[in-house]
Design an enzyme around this catalytic site. Structure first.
Site, PDB file in Angstrom:
ATOM      1  N   ASP A  17       0.883  -1.167   0.000  1.00 33.03           N
ATOM      2  CA  ASP A  17       0.000   0.000   0.000  1.00 33.03           C
ATOM      3  C   ASP A  17       0.919   1.215   0.000  1.00 33.03           C
ATOM      4  O   ASP A  17       1.481   1.567   1.026  1.00 33.03           O
ATOM      5  CB  ASP A  17      -0.897  -0.012   1.234  1.00 33.03           C
ATOM      6  CG  ASP A  17      -1.819   1.191   1.301  1.00 33.03           C
ATOM      7  OD1 ASP A  17      -2.194   1.718   0.235  1.00 33.03           O
ATOM      8  OD2 ASP A  17      -2.150   1.621   2.424  1.00 33.03           O
ATOM      9  N   GLU A  40      -0.937  -1.471  -4.861  1.00 33.08           N
ATOM     10  CA  GLU A  40      -2.185  -0.754  -5.089  1.00 33.08           C
ATOM     11  C   GLU A  40      -1.913   0.484  -5.928  1.00 33.08           C
ATOM     12  O   GLU A  40      -0.955   1.221  -5.678  1.00 33.08           O
ATOM     13  CB  GLU A  40      -2.828  -0.346  -3.757  1.00 33.08           C
ATOM     14  CG  GLU A  40      -4.171   0.321  -3.943  1.00 33.08           C
ATOM     15  CD  GLU A  40      -4.904   0.590  -2.637  1.00 33.08           C
ATOM     16  OE1 GLU A  40      -6.011   1.134  -2.710  1.00 33.08           O
ATOM     17  OE2 GLU A  40      -4.373   0.264  -1.566  1.00 33.08           O
ATOM     18  N   ASP A  44      -2.555   0.749   7.038  1.00 34.39           N
ATOM     19  CA  ASP A  44      -1.744   0.569   5.833  1.00 34.39           C
ATOM     20  C   ASP A  44      -1.266  -0.881   5.699  1.00 34.39           C
ATOM     21  O   ASP A  44      -1.176  -1.411   4.586  1.00 34.39           O
ATOM     22  CB  ASP A  44      -0.540   1.514   5.857  1.00 34.39           C
ATOM     23  CG  ASP A  44      -0.965   2.955   6.048  1.00 34.39           C
ATOM     24  OD1 ASP A  44      -1.334   3.594   5.048  1.00 34.39           O
ATOM     25  OD2 ASP A  44      -0.950   3.424   7.198  1.00 34.39           O
TER      26      ASP A  44
END
Length: 164
Positions: A7, A68, A141
């Site tokens: 992330d 991501e 996260d």
């Protein structure tokens, strides 16, 4: 197969390492965050991200990496900083591993819940449940990174569509 989920960010980068065995069973090996202090300038923070990524990659030696994609941000300054961080992450990962895949937030939500507009809390609960964790990984996260890795583990047969 070991999968590293990421992330991306600039202040906090989430990471999650999953292992998928021959029978298709998936379990979490490690997760956490790389943090950079806000008081440092951008170049120093980017160097810290690169160093943190190198440590994770050397320790876990993932077979594939899933990242991501960025979502649109209203704050241009924040979006640019995060984009710089993501660039360092992508470069480091492709050089170290070579098998890099990207997923949008909607693809992650769809893969884990069947609904592309699922709430963040739903994704976290599903991730913890699927990995048989005692609770939702913290910070957020890290949970998000595990969700990215899970998405890749479920869609890796179609990985040619998402590869960089």
């Amino acid at each position: 197969m070991k999968i590293l989920g990421i992330d991306p960010g600039i202040a906090t980068v989430g990471f999650g390492i999953l292992e998928k065995d021959i029978q298709g069973k998936i379990h979490a090996i490690d997760y956490g965050v790389i943090e950079t202090p806000k008081i440092e300038n951008l170049a120093v923070r980017l160097a810290m991200l690169e160093e943190g990524m190198h440590k994770i990659l050397k320790l876990h030696k993932p077979d594939e990496i899933a990242v991501e994609e960025l979502f649109f941000s209203k704050n241009v300054r924040t979006a640019l900083s995060v984009a710089h961080g993501r660039g360092v992450i992508l470069l480091t990962c492709i050089k170290e591993c070579g098998r890099l895949f990207e997923y949008t937030p909607m693809q992650i939500k769809q893969a884990l819940t069947g609904y592309g507009r699922a709430e963040k809390r739903q994704i976290q609960l599903v991730t913890a449940n699927l990995l048989k964790l005692k609770g939702i990984p913290r910070p957020d996260d890290a949970a998000d990174a595990l969700a990215v890795a899970l998405t890749h583990s479920y869609t890796s047969k179609l990985s040619g569509l998402f590869g960089v």
